[in-house]
Design a protein around this motif. Structure first.
Motif, short mmCIF file in Angstrom:
data_model
loop_
_atom_site.label_atom_id
_atom_site.label_comp_id
_atom_site.label_asym_id
_atom_site.label_seq_id
_atom_site.Cartn_x
_atom_site.Cartn_y
_atom_site.Cartn_z
N GLU A 405 41.37 -28.45 -28.69
CA GLU A 405 40.61 -29.63 -29.12
C GLU A 405 40.88 -30.82 -28.21
N ASP A 406 42.15 -31.00 -27.78
CA ASP A 406 42.48 -32.11 -26.89
C ASP A 406 41.77 -31.96 -25.54
N ILE A 407 41.77 -30.74 -25.02
CA ILE A 407 41.10 -30.50 -23.73
C ILE A 407 39.60 -30.74 -23.85
N ALA A 408 39.02 -30.35 -24.99
CA ALA A 408 37.57 -30.49 -25.19
C ALA A 408 37.14 -31.96 -25.27
N GLN A 416 35.15 -29.10 -9.87
CA GLN A 416 36.50 -28.57 -9.76
C GLN A 416 37.33 -28.88 -10.99
N ALA A 417 37.16 -30.10 -11.52
CA ALA A 417 37.91 -30.48 -12.73
C ALA A 417 37.52 -29.60 -13.91
N TRP A 418 36.22 -29.29 -14.04
CA TRP A 418 35.77 -28.40 -15.12
C TRP A 418 36.30 -26.98 -14.92
N GLN A 419 36.37 -26.54 -13.68
CA GLN A 419 36.91 -25.20 -13.42
C GLN A 419 38.38 -25.11 -13.83
N LYS A 423 39.91 -22.60 -16.85
CA LYS A 423 41.08 -21.73 -16.70
C LYS A 423 42.12 -22.02 -17.77
N ALA A 424 42.32 -23.31 -18.07
CA ALA A 424 43.29 -23.67 -19.11
C ALA A 424 42.86 -23.16 -20.48
N ILE A 425 41.56 -23.27 -20.78
CA ILE A 425 41.05 -22.78 -22.06
C ILE A 425 41.20 -21.26 -22.16
N GLU A 426 40.94 -20.57 -21.07
CA GLU A 426 41.06 -19.11 -21.08
C GLU A 426 42.51 -18.68 -21.33
N ARG A 455 33.96 -23.47 -29.13
CA ARG A 455 32.52 -23.73 -29.03
C ARG A 455 32.25 -25.18 -28.62
N ASN A 456 33.01 -26.13 -29.15
CA ASN A 456 32.83 -27.52 -28.78
C ASN A 456 33.11 -27.74 -27.29
#
Length: 708
Positions: A405-408, A416-419, A423-426, A455-456
């Protein structure tokens, strides 16, 4: 009266906690070998009991012990020592009726949950005698597996295990697979819609989903076929058992030799043991009814107490062994193995052995029940500890969800930042799956919270890439325009003009930015092909012309030395003709390499020197030298040098006009001064010189214009 009239009402089904630590096949075999086979073997070695006969005449009942007769002559048949019973006395019937009215039940009247748990488990196994093997099937941590691993497990279970023993494993695999695929499906659907797709057109599947569907369909078909065959078998077995109960009920009213009746009874018991599995919902009622009527028959045998007591003693010995084994299991720390073996003991107690004497019934049952309760309590404690571990897992998963939730919440602006966030979410997703099970009561809520958090994040990611894709589509359109322009000019022969254009196209291409990945390689190859085609042609032609240009340079070098050695005759017209001849010869030589064009400047300098030696009007000489210069600047395919020269001349004309105006303004200050004044004369002289120069530059401008 129907065959079911004597069955008791069905008990309510007890829900069991079937989650347990997997038991190895070796442990299961040891457990069963030490109980079921051992006790059964003991029962088989003591099945033969002395037969007795009774004779009833009038109201007298005489019990005859035939054990001694058997000892004296073991070859004598039972018929040799049997006294036929012609009439059963009324007193005997009354006694039998009295005993039937109060059946003996060995278990306690009050509900005992630890016994009900065992009975329910055995009732489940009773439906299929091979079902006990299902406990040997290992239940793995399916929650931590990928979809591919889940399908591998499902296919292996169907291939290697009996189809009726894997239901719990298949159900768990199905639940986990659908959860994971559902999450992927929602993600793909959002991406599809974010790209402008219509929800009714959305369709998504994967090879692993097809594998799962095929494997589950195979499992379902095999299971349906198995239960269809089992249902018919269970129904017939139940009818056979109910018939046996009816026959046992009727034994106390049969007017025949008690010896024959007893043999009939033992035969019915053997038939009962071999009657096969029955429906689980009828199991306990059928067994209770069976034992009830068995006990009634034994009470009827008070007419031949020795025969009955021998059976009671036999049952007491075997039940004592069962109790002792149960008490050993109560001290065992392997909870699941103890519980499984305890099931076998209860099955033997219930299915293989009859009642014991009334004076022992409460005692033996109390011992057996206490040992059962000890194992039951230890098992409950084990699951309580398991629940605590699940609570710890819940804390871990809640922490992981919080991090997602914090990352979202953060919305980066670069690809690059989204990539990095993806990776962190995975990584957090894998940590969530590897964290283990949580309490059942919060499992759905935890899973929903996790899916919502992921999902968010995905929605934010899709929103970013949706806008990024719009920019990429704009870039694609721009690059396609450059490709069109490059292809239109790739066959041009105007290399001087087209080369600068092609270089500008290449520079613009680099500055445009990214295009959709699916189009990137295609348009780059198309653009590269057009550019390479042009530059290959240009280099090929220039390489062919380079030899001629070098030859022209060598010729000009020779001519330059010739011009340097010219001696003028002193006759202007003749000398001018000589100079023009050399200029024309120079121009006729042709192009030289661009890096050798410095020689043109040397030639012009020598020519200017020759013109300077002529004795003639300077203005004419200046125009002659200028005309010679224009000849070297003239190029029908490139007017840039002429343009530069024209601009220079215009600038000079403007400067000269400005100086003339300034001098004429200065003259106004000398209105009262005579022109004979030296200062005035100098000013007038300068004005005239500038006017002459202006005339020359204006002539040059007209000459330049005539060169276009």
């Amino acid at each position: 009266m129907s065959e079911n009239d004597n069955l008791q009402d069905a008990d309510g089904k007890i829900e069991l906690n079937t989650t347990e630590t997997p038991q190895t096949p070796e442990e299961s075999k040891v457990a069963e070998a030490s109980t079921s086979e051992e006790i059964k073997e003991s029962i088989e070695t003591t099945e033969t009991t002395p037969e007795s006969t009774i004779e009833t005449e009038g109201t007298t009942v005489e019990t005859i012990d035939v054990s001694e007769a058997v000892k004296e002559d073991t070859t004598e048949t039972s018929e040799d020592v049997t006294v036929e019973t012609e009439v059963v006395s009324e007193e005997a019937k009354d006694i039998a009726t009295e005993e039937v009215s109060e059946p003996v039940i060995e278990t306690s009247d009050k509900a005992e949950s630890h016994v009900e748990e065992i009975d329910e488990a055995n009732a489940e196994d009773a439906e299929d005698e091979t079902n006990a093997e299902r406990h040997e099937v290992e239940s793995k941590d399916y929650h931590a597996m990928t979809m591919e691993q889940l399908v591998d497990e499902l296919e292996a279970l169907i291939k290697d295990q009996k189809i009726q023993t894997i239901k719990s494993q298949v159900d768990e695999i199905k639940s986990e697979f659908h959860s994971k695929f559902g999450e992927l499906l929602e993600e793909k659907k959002e991406e599809f819609l974010s790209e402008g797709g219509n929800v009714i057109d959305f369709y998504f599947t994967t090879p692993v989903k097809k594998r799962f569907n095929d494997a589950f369909k195979s499992y379902r078909n095999s299971l349906n076929a198995y239960y269809k065959a089992l249902e018919s078998n269970l129904k017939q077995n139940l009818e056979n058992r109910l018939t046996i109960i009816e026959e046992i009920k009727g034994l106390i009213n049969v007017e025949e030799n008690i010896n024959t009746t007893y043999k009939h009874f033992k035969d019915l018991q053997e038939q009962w043991r071999n009657a096969g599995p029955i429906p689980r919902d009828r199991y306990n009622n059928a067994w209770n009814s069976y034992h009830h009527h068995v006990e009634v028959f034994y009470d009827f045998l008070h007419l031949n107490r020795d025969l009955r007591d021998m059976d009671f003693k036999h049952n007491l010995d075997k039940k004592t062994k069962i109790i002792e084994r149960a008490e050993e299991l109560a001290a065992d720390d392997n909870i699941n193995r103890s519980f499984r073996e305890l099931q076998v003991l209860h099955k033997l107690w219930k299915e293989e052995l009859g009642p014991v004497g009334r004076e022992h019934r409460e005692e033996v049952w109390e011992r057996f029940s206490n040992a059962t309760k000890t194992i039951h309590d230890k098992r409950q404690a084990y699951y309580a500890d398991l629940d605590k571990a699940h609570e710890v897992n819940l804390v871990k998963k809640e922490d992981i969800i919080s991090k997602i939730e914090d990352i979202a919440q953060d919305q980066p602006k670069s690809h690059q930042a989204w990539q990095n966030k993806i990776k962190a979410i995975e990584t957090l997703r894998q940590d969530f799956f590897n964290a283990g099970k949580v309490p059942i009561k919060v499992n759905d809520a935890t899973w929903t919270k996790f899916k919502t958090a992921v999902r968010n994040f995905n929605r934010s990611k899709n929103t970013f890439y949706k806008s990024l894709k719009k920019d990429q589509f704009d870039n694609l359109h721009k690059k396609q325009e450059l490709i069109k322009l490059a292809e239109e000019n790739k066959d041009s022969d105007d290399f001087d003009k087209t080369t600068s254009l092609m270089k500008k196209i290449q520079s613009d291409w680099k500055s445009i930015g990214h295009v959709p990945r699916k189009d990137s390689d295609k348009i780059w190859k198309q653009f590269k092909k057009a550019c390479n085609h042009y530059f290959d042609r240009m280099h090929e032609e220039r390489n062919a012309a380079s030899k001629e240009e070098m030859a022209a340079f060598e010729e000009k070098s020779t001519l330059l030395e010739t011009v340097k050695a010219i001696e003028l005759s002193g006759k202007p017209e003749k000398d001018i003709e000589t100079i023009k001849t050399q200029i024309n010869a120079w121009k006729a030589i042709g192009h030289i390499p661009s890096n050798k064009r410095f020689i043109d400047g040397k030639f012009n300098k020598v020519i200017d020197g020759l013109f300077g030696k002529l004795d003639m009007d300077k203005a004419k000489l200046e125009m002659m030298k200028f005309e010679n210069k224009l000849e070297t600047l003239s190029n029908p395919n490139d007017t840039r040098l002429l343009d530069n020269e024209q601009n220079y001349i215009r600038k000079k004309i403007t400067e000269i006009k400005g100086e003339i105006n300034q001098l004429e303004n200065n003259m106004q200050f000398f209105s009262n001064v005579d022109e004979s004044n030296p200062l005035v004369r100098d000013v007038i002289k300068n004005i005239n010189n500038h006017k002459d120069s202006l005339q020359t530059w204006e002539n040059k401008l007209r000459k330049v214009k005539s060169m276009y």
